[in-house]
Motif scaffolding. Structure first.
Motif, PDB file in Angstrom:
ATOM      1  N   UNK A 247      39.296 109.900  75.335  1.00 58.73           N
ATOM      2  CA  UNK A 247      38.735 108.595  75.698  1.00 58.73           C
ATOM      3  C   UNK A 247      39.251 107.455  74.823  1.00 58.73           C
ATOM      4  N   UNK A 248      40.069 107.747  73.829  1.00 60.54           N
ATOM      5  CA  UNK A 248      40.742 106.662  73.103  1.00 60.54           C
ATOM      6  C   UNK A 248      41.614 105.850  74.051  1.00 60.54           C
ATOM      7  N   UNK A 249      42.091 106.464  75.107  1.00 59.09           N
ATOM      8  CA  UNK A 249      42.895 105.764  76.098  1.00 59.09           C
ATOM      9  C   UNK A 249      44.204 105.263  75.509  1.00 59.09           C
ATOM     10  N   UNK A 250      44.605 104.078  75.932  1.00 55.03           N
ATOM     11  CA  UNK A 250      45.859 103.502  75.451  1.00 55.03           C
ATOM     12  C   UNK A 250      45.679 102.747  74.143  1.00 55.03           C
ATOM     13  N   UNK A 251      44.441 102.559  73.720  1.00 53.02           N
ATOM     14  CA  UNK A 251      44.150 101.825  72.482  1.00 53.02           C
ATOM     15  C   UNK A 251      43.821 102.830  71.387  1.00 53.02           C
ATOM     16  N   UNK A 252      44.865 103.377  70.785  1.00 53.69           N
ATOM     17  CA  UNK A 252      44.682 104.409  69.767  1.00 53.69           C
ATOM     18  C   UNK A 252      45.504 104.040  68.534  1.00 53.69           C
ATOM     19  N   UNK A 253      45.012 103.104  67.727  1.00 54.40           N
ATOM     20  CA  UNK A 253      45.772 102.631  66.575  1.00 54.40           C
ATOM     21  C   UNK A 253      46.112 103.749  65.602  1.00 54.40           C
ATOM     22  N   UNK A 254      47.355 103.761  65.150  1.00 54.88           N
ATOM     23  CA  UNK A 254      47.862 104.729  64.167  1.00 54.88           C
ATOM     24  C   UNK A 254      48.099 106.125  64.724  1.00 54.88           C
ATOM     25  N   UNK A 255      47.642 106.414  65.931  1.00 53.31           N
ATOM     26  CA  UNK A 255      47.720 107.783  66.448  1.00 53.31           C
ATOM     27  C   UNK A 255      49.143 108.082  66.923  1.00 53.31           C
ATOM     28  N   UNK A 256      49.695 109.194  66.426  1.00 54.38           N
ATOM     29  CA  UNK A 256      51.053 109.592  66.807  1.00 54.38           C
ATOM     30  C   UNK A 256      51.071 110.877  67.616  1.00 54.38           C
ATOM     31  N   UNK A 257      49.942 111.556  67.724  1.00 51.69           N
ATOM     32  CA  UNK A 257      49.880 112.779  68.504  1.00 51.69           C
ATOM     33  C   UNK A 257      48.465 113.286  68.623  1.00 51.69           C
ATOM     34  N   UNK A 258      48.235 114.130  69.643  1.00 54.84           N
ATOM     35  CA  UNK A 258      46.908 114.672  69.938  1.00 54.84           C
ATOM     36  C   UNK A 258      46.989 116.193  69.971  1.00 54.84           C
ATOM     37  N   UNK A 259      46.071 116.835  69.287  1.00 54.48           N
ATOM     38  CA  UNK A 259      46.003 118.299  69.299  1.00 54.48           C
ATOM     39  C   UNK A 259      44.636 118.711  69.849  1.00 54.48           C
ATOM     40  N   UNK A 260      44.644 119.563  70.858  1.00 52.20           N
ATOM     41  CA  UNK A 260      43.414 120.041  71.491  1.00 52.20           C
ATOM     42  C   UNK A 260      43.214 121.512  71.132  1.00 52.20           C
ATOM     43  N   UNK A 261      42.016 121.834  70.653  1.00 51.93           N
ATOM     44  CA  UNK A 261      41.680 123.207  70.302  1.00 51.93           C
ATOM     45  C   UNK A 261      40.510 123.645  71.180  1.00 51.93           C
ATOM     46  N   UNK A 262      40.799 124.476  72.193  1.00 53.13           N
ATOM     47  CA  UNK A 262      39.750 124.919  73.128  1.00 53.13           C
ATOM     48  C   UNK A 262      38.888 123.726  73.539  1.00 53.13           C
ATOM     49  N   UNK A 263      39.546 122.697  74.060  1.00 50.71           N
ATOM     50  CA  UNK A 263      38.892 121.399  74.242  1.00 50.71           C
ATOM     51  C   UNK A 263      38.983 120.902  75.680  1.00 50.71           C
ATOM     52  N   UNK A 264      38.159 119.913  75.985  1.00 53.44           N
ATOM     53  CA  UNK A 264      38.251 119.219  77.259  1.00 53.44           C
ATOM     54  C   UNK A 264      39.387 118.192  77.184  1.00 53.44           C
TER      55      UNK A 264
END
Length: 230
Positions: free
Chosen positions: A76-93
């Protein structure tokens, strides 16, 4: 060498920041700056606002890791994710735009961990001890699982009807750990999420709280994401 990203760990429903303890210890030993805040889980907007506050404190590139409902917060951060360079999901939605957790869960048999939710007068759902120890954290030492049960963070039942906006994974690279013995989020759903987001994916013979029962596998996935974003 490029600067290592900071790591922000986002806990899910019926867990709290301490569920990341084994992963935090390993990351800190490897020299990472790690933050694992607590989330109220009373509404998605409030949880996302909390995550943005934490991201604002990082002062540099950041990899965000979400477990379970924590994946909903990250997405839900959407396109406004300051500083974020990647997303890791662990058994996640990892929902897509217009989807809800509730509608997803209605599509198949409810996992054994979620069949007896205890909803209090304020509308928060709790897991009973038997379901928590024997299904939610089935491959965790029972003594440790009962401690986790005692500190569980309940989830507002209304969160199941929160509609996802534009997902963050559409504009950020993603990694996904599928827990193939998960009794909370169906493994088939996890595979669908990972495929849609074109995530780098690993499967682990784990129940739902893989960061507790298989911290080394989680660490390896995070390390591979770090290597890629550097």
């Amino acid at each position: 060498m490029a600067r290592r990203p900071n790591i922000v760990l986002v806990h899910g429903a019926w867990a709290d920041g301490s569920s990341w303890s084994a992963v935090i210890e390993r990351l800190q030993a490897d020299g990472y700056t790690v933050t694992a805040p607590q989330f109220p889980e009373s509404e998605l907007a409030g949880d996302v606002a909390r995550l943005r506050e934490v991201l604002g404190r990082q002062g540099g590139p950041t990899l965000v890791v979400g477990h379970s409902y924590g994946g909903q917060i990250v997405t839900a951060l959407g396109t406004d994710a300051p500083n974020v360079v990647g997303l890791v999901y662990v058994a996640a939605f990892g929902l897509d735009e217009g989807e809800t957790i509730g509608k997803l869960l209605e599509q198949g048999p409810l996992g054994a961990a979620l069949t007896h939710l205890d909803v209090d007068e304020q509308g928060f759902a709790w897991l009973p001890e038997d379901d928590f120890v024997n299904h939610f954290a089935a491959d965790v030492d029972p003594v440790r699982a009962r401690v986790m049960f005692a500190v569980q963070q309940p989830l507002a039942l209304s969160a199941l009807d929160e509609v996802m906006g534009v997902p963050a994974w559409k504009s950020h690279p993603a990694w996904f750990l599928v827990a193939d013995g998960d009794q909370a989020i169906p493994p088939e759903a996890q595979r669908l999420f990972a495929a849609r987001m074109k995530a780098t994916t690993v499967e682990v013979a784990s129940n739902h709280v893989a960061m507790v029962s298989h911290p080394d596998d989680v660490l390896r996935l995070i390390a591979s994401a770090v290597h890629a974003v550097q």
